[in-house]
Design a protein around this motif. Structure first.
Motif, PDB file in Angstrom:
ATOM      1  N   ILE A  46     -63.923  57.334  31.150  1.00 58.93           N
ATOM      2  CA  ILE A  46     -64.417  56.158  31.862  1.00 58.93           C
ATOM      3  C   ILE A  46     -64.238  56.353  33.374  1.00 58.93           C
ATOM      4  O   ILE A  46     -65.201  56.370  34.139  1.00 58.93           O
ATOM      5  CB  ILE A  46     -63.668  54.887  31.408  1.00 58.93           C
ATOM      6  N   HIS A  47     -62.992  56.461  33.797  1.00 55.14           N
ATOM      7  CA  HIS A  47     -62.633  56.728  35.189  1.00 55.14           C
ATOM      8  C   HIS A  47     -61.394  57.608  35.201  1.00 55.14           C
ATOM      9  O   HIS A  47     -60.657  57.665  34.212  1.00 55.14           O
ATOM     10  CB  HIS A  47     -62.294  55.421  35.933  1.00 55.14           C
ATOM     11  N   THR A  55     -59.711  57.169  43.090  1.00 58.61           N
ATOM     12  CA  THR A  55     -60.328  56.963  41.778  1.00 58.61           C
ATOM     13  C   THR A  55     -61.686  57.652  41.789  1.00 58.61           C
ATOM     14  O   THR A  55     -62.278  57.855  42.852  1.00 58.61           O
ATOM     15  CB  THR A  55     -60.515  55.478  41.438  1.00 58.61           C
ATOM     16  N   LYS A  57     -65.452  58.246  39.108  1.00 59.80           N
ATOM     17  CA  LYS A  57     -66.159  57.854  37.896  1.00 59.80           C
ATOM     18  C   LYS A  57     -66.203  58.991  36.898  1.00 59.80           C
ATOM     19  O   LYS A  57     -66.327  60.161  37.258  1.00 59.80           O
ATOM     20  CB  LYS A  57     -67.589  57.422  38.245  1.00 59.80           C
ATOM     21  N   GLU A  59     -67.741  59.667  32.615  1.00 60.55           N
ATOM     22  CA  GLU A  59     -69.035  59.684  31.914  1.00 60.55           C
ATOM     23  C   GLU A  59     -69.615  58.293  31.684  1.00 60.55           C
ATOM     24  O   GLU A  59     -70.835  58.119  31.693  1.00 60.55           O
ATOM     25  CB  GLU A  59     -68.849  60.343  30.535  1.00 60.55           C
ATOM     26  N   PRO A  61     -68.709  54.833  33.264  1.00 58.13           N
ATOM     27  CA  PRO A  61     -67.931  53.929  34.122  1.00 58.13           C
ATOM     28  C   PRO A  61     -68.423  52.489  34.188  1.00 58.13           C
ATOM     29  O   PRO A  61     -67.684  51.597  34.622  1.00 58.13           O
ATOM     30  CB  PRO A  61     -68.076  54.591  35.494  1.00 58.13           C
ATOM     31  N   ASP A  62     -69.674  52.244  33.763  1.00 61.45           N
ATOM     32  CA  ASP A  62     -70.271  50.920  33.983  1.00 61.45           C
ATOM     33  C   ASP A  62     -69.520  49.841  33.215  1.00 61.45           C
ATOM     34  O   ASP A  62     -69.231  49.969  32.031  1.00 61.45           O
ATOM     35  CB  ASP A  62     -71.745  50.941  33.566  1.00 61.45           C
ATOM     36  N   TYR A  64     -66.550  48.702  34.081  1.00 67.20           N
ATOM     37  CA  TYR A  64     -65.112  48.870  34.254  1.00 67.20           C
ATOM     38  C   TYR A  64     -64.772  49.106  35.726  1.00 67.20           C
ATOM     39  O   TYR A  64     -65.559  49.695  36.453  1.00 67.20           O
ATOM     40  CB  TYR A  64     -64.592  50.074  33.461  1.00 67.20           C
ATOM     41  N   ASN A  65     -63.577  48.657  36.124  1.00 67.49           N
ATOM     42  CA  ASN A  65     -63.051  49.036  37.429  1.00 67.49           C
ATOM     43  C   ASN A  65     -61.625  49.514  37.251  1.00 67.49           C
ATOM     44  O   ASN A  65     -60.964  49.188  36.254  1.00 67.49           O
ATOM     45  CB  ASN A  65     -63.117  47.860  38.420  1.00 67.49           C
TER      46      ASN A  65
END
Lengths: 117, 110
Positions: A46-47, A55, A57, A59, A61-62, A64-65
């Motif tokens: 993810i991140h 940090t 990104k 594969e 990442p959308d 999520y933060n």
């Protein structure tokens, strides 16, 4: 000798709610990662972070933060949870590629199971 | 991005049998690792093996980097070998992130 600790281990959310998963490591690792595991799809990145304050990104990442304010902690946030984010989330940490091993050997947490209704 | 595929997706064995798991990857890699995820979900690193062969007890792994595949051999399987086996690659050039394959689910029955 805790290694990598994830909290919470289980959580149920309603669509649109927000939450934060916490990952803590006590090995002084520079690199930390968040993966999600879904049936038949393996683990997807993810991140990740290569050091405090950084940090990047992965594969998927959308939605999520993340934040890495302290070296030992890596937070994964969902601002508005969706059913597609139902998954098992794994945190991992490492020293990066070492001269000794020539490999980036990750230590994983036990996982956090998230269900979004 | 790089694609990592594993076969077979599922494998059922009786205790004592041998098995071979395969990992194919679509591009050059710096390194390749094999992991075992036990039935409780814990992921454990088994090998890091960019090329050649390594052995650890009943497990051994071989990576042929020029042909872009790796094999994990399990001999004399035991019920404790059950779980999911993943290969993961560190794509070339060096990126610091492991990309996982889809996994092989192994069930060993007594």
């Amino acid at each position: 000798n805790a290694g990598v600790t994830q909290t919470p281990k289980f959580r149920v959310l309603k669509t649109g709610q927000s939450m934060t998963l916490l990952c803590a490591q006590d090995m002084n690792h520079e690199y930390m990662y968040w993966y999600r595991q879904d049936p038949g799809m393996g683990l997807r990145l993810i991140h990740y972070s290569v050091g405090e304050g950084t940090t990047a990104k992965g594969e998927v990442p959308d939605g999520y933060n993340v934040s890495r304010l302290k070296k030992q902690n890596f937070l994964l946030g969902l601002e508005s949870a969706a059913p597609s984010q139902t998954s098992v989330y794994f945190c991992a940490s490492s020293y990066g590629v070492t001269l000794e091993s020539g490999a980036n050997v990750l230590t994983f947490g036990a996982g956090s199971r998230l269900t979004v209704l | 991005g790089i694609q990592v595929e594993q076969s077979p997706p599922d494998l059922i064995l009786q205790e004592g049998a041998n098995s071979t798991l395969r990992c194919n990857f679509s591009d050059s890699v710096n390194n390749l690792q094999w992991f075992h995820q036990n039935p409780w979900g814990q992921l454990i690193n088994l090998f890091y093996i960019p090329s050649g062969t390594k052995q650890n007890g009943r497990l051994s792994a071989t990576t042929v980097a020029t042909e872009r595949y790796s094999l994990l051999y399990i001999s004399s399987s035991q019920t404790t070998d059950s779980g999911v086996y993943f290969c993961a690659v560190d794509p070339f050039p060096y990126t610091d992130k492991l990309i996982f394959g889809t996994g092989t689910r192994l069930q060993v029955f007594p």
